[in-house]
Design a protein around this motif. Sequence first.
Motif, PDB file in Angstrom:
ATOM      1  N   TYR A   1       0.710  -1.202  -0.149  1.00  0.00           N
ATOM      2  CA  TYR A   1       0.130  -0.111   0.211  1.00  0.00           C
ATOM      3  C   TYR A   1       0.936   1.359  -0.001  1.00  0.00           C
ATOM      4  CZ  TYR A   1      -4.379  -2.321   0.652  1.00  0.00           C
ATOM      5  OH  TYR A   1      -5.772  -3.169   0.423  1.00  0.00           O
TER       6      TYR A   1
ATOM      7  N   ILE B   1      -6.118   4.383  -2.657  1.00  0.00           N
ATOM      8  CA  ILE B   1      -6.752   3.065  -1.975  1.00  0.00           C
ATOM      9  C   ILE B   1      -8.417   3.193  -2.112  1.00  0.00           C
ATOM     10  CG2 ILE B   1      -6.583   1.335  -0.413  1.00  0.00           C
ATOM     11  CD1 ILE B   1      -3.989   2.468   0.695  1.00  0.00           C
TER      12      ILE B   1
ATOM     13  N   ILE C   1     -11.919   2.261  -0.819  1.00  0.00           N
ATOM     14  CA  ILE C   1     -12.572   1.283   0.135  1.00  0.00           C
ATOM     15  C   ILE C   1     -14.100   1.543  -0.166  1.00  0.00           C
ATOM     16  CG2 ILE C   1     -10.546   1.563   1.941  1.00  0.00           C
ATOM     17  CD1 ILE C   1     -12.157   3.953   3.200  1.00  0.00           C
TER      18      ILE C   1
ATOM     19  N   ASN D   1      -7.694  -1.569  -3.464  1.00  0.00           N
ATOM     20  CA  ASN D   1      -8.871  -1.566  -3.157  1.00  0.00           C
ATOM     21  C   ASN D   1      -8.935  -2.685  -1.881  1.00  0.00           C
ATOM     22  OD1 ASN D   1     -11.101  -3.950  -3.680  1.00  0.00           O
ATOM     23  ND2 ASN D   1      -9.694  -3.534  -5.639  1.00  0.00           N
TER      24      ASN D   1
ATOM     25  N   LEU E   1     -10.912   2.291  11.283  1.00  0.00           N
ATOM     26  CA  LEU E   1     -10.093   1.860  10.195  1.00  0.00           C
ATOM     27  C   LEU E   1      -9.297   0.589  10.621  1.00  0.00           C
ATOM     28  CD1 LEU E   1      -8.745   4.945   8.793  1.00  0.00           C
ATOM     29  CD2 LEU E   1     -10.577   3.727   7.785  1.00  0.00           C
TER      30      LEU E   1
ATOM     31  N   LEU F   1      -5.112  -0.221   6.845  1.00  0.00           N
ATOM     32  CA  LEU F   1      -5.296   1.151   6.173  1.00  0.00           C
ATOM     33  C   LEU F   1      -4.897   2.485   6.879  1.00  0.00           C
ATOM     34  CD1 LEU F   1      -9.042   0.462   4.722  1.00  0.00           C
ATOM     35  CD2 LEU F   1      -7.082   0.043   3.595  1.00  0.00           C
TER      36      LEU F   1
ATOM     37  N   LYS G   1      -3.938   6.490   5.724  1.00  0.00           N
ATOM     38  CA  LYS G   1      -5.445   7.336   5.406  1.00  0.00           C
ATOM     39  C   LYS G   1      -5.309   8.460   4.417  1.00  0.00           C
ATOM     40  CE  LYS G   1      -8.160  10.255   8.372  1.00  0.00           C
ATOM     41  NZ  LYS G   1      -8.129  11.355   7.468  1.00  0.00           N
TER      42      LYS G   1
ATOM     43  N   LEU H   1      -6.885   7.168   1.118  1.00  0.00           N
ATOM     44  CA  LEU H   1      -8.118   6.441   0.878  1.00  0.00           C
ATOM     45  C   LEU H   1      -9.043   7.553   0.240  1.00  0.00           C
ATOM     46  CD1 LEU H   1      -8.326   5.015   4.835  1.00  0.00           C
ATOM     47  CD2 LEU H   1      -7.501   3.889   2.668  1.00  0.00           C
TER      48      LEU H   1
ATOM     49  N   GLY I   1     -13.341   6.769  -0.571  1.00  0.00           N
ATOM     50  CA  GLY I   1     -14.449   5.807  -0.573  1.00  0.00           C
ATOM     51  C   GLY I   1     -15.536   5.889  -1.597  1.00  0.00           C
TER      52      GLY I   1
ATOM     53  N   TYR J   1     -16.790   7.158   6.956  1.00  0.00           N
ATOM     54  CA  TYR J   1     -16.466   8.256   6.171  1.00  0.00           C
ATOM     55  C   TYR J   1     -16.464   9.498   7.044  1.00  0.00           C
ATOM     56  CZ  TYR J   1     -16.652   5.126   2.139  1.00  0.00           C
ATOM     57  OH  TYR J   1     -16.619   3.895   1.218  1.00  0.00           O
TER      58      TYR J   1
ATOM     59  N   ILE K   1     -12.954  11.110   5.184  1.00  0.00           N
ATOM     60  CA  ILE K   1     -12.630  10.388   4.128  1.00  0.00           C
ATOM     61  C   ILE K   1     -13.254  10.986   2.912  1.00  0.00           C
ATOM     62  CG2 ILE K   1     -12.175   8.120   2.714  1.00  0.00           C
ATOM     63  CD1 ILE K   1     -12.166   6.756   5.744  1.00  0.00           C
TER      64      ILE K   1
END
Length: 272
Positions: free
Chosen positions: A143, A149, A151, A175, A188, A192, A196, A199, A201, A239, A244
């Motif tokens: 990662y 990434i 989510i 993902n 989280l 992950l 952060k 990320l 979403g 979220y 996020i």
Amino acid sequence: MKRSAFYVSDGTGITAETLGHSLLSQFGSVEFSQTTIPYVQSNDLAREAVTRINQAAERDDAAPVVFSTLVHDDHREILHTCKGRVLDLFTAFLQPLEDELGVRSSHQVGQSHAIRDQQAYRIRINAVHFALDNDDGARTRHYDQADVILIGVSRSGKTPTCLYLALQFGLFAANYPLTEDDFDDLRLPDSLAPHKDKLFGLTINPDRLSAIRSERKAGSRYASPRQCEMEVRALQALYNKFNIPHLDATELSIEEISTRILAMKGLTRRLQ
């Protein structure tokens, strides 16, 4: 109303399809029967394409719409004898460009999909490998190399979006699916948390999520409206708690989702 549409190309037909689909999507009241005729690289194949188009014209009692990216002059002339409305993309765009630039185009077949930039090609292949290798949370140790990434809950569109980001933009996209265990204490996952800032979403309408899941596991708790509603509600809370950036993907295409991710995350594409 139903009409026939043809995409005629001396290559894969992807360019003709892409532009043709975009244009035809503006006519929602018309149903199109669509046919792609690729690799038209001889006069005989051009005549065969004309025959197929003319047959459709007689069957429909209406002129088919024909999107053409044929480069060779002879092949284009043959195609224009058909009983369809030919939209010749090269004539429409290349001639004005030649006039403006004062240079004649190469008129070479397959240039739009040729591997001219080996470095860009390697970037694309490596990005696709990364997306596949880091799909669905299967591996998380790479990662630190990810550009983004994604989510979200299971079946919310993470995998196809990652692949599109890799193919079109050369981005390293991983993902990770969030589950009930992550929602229980609204935290989280350990894999992950250190990433952060990477990320992004995806969320989805619960009814749509239930319909998608039912295609795989009809009648299951996993696909039940109640379960989907619970997961989406908890996802939104997660979220919000961790601030996020996220996007409702319910009514968006993969192309739209990907472009918005780039804009919202301030990512720079590696492929131009």
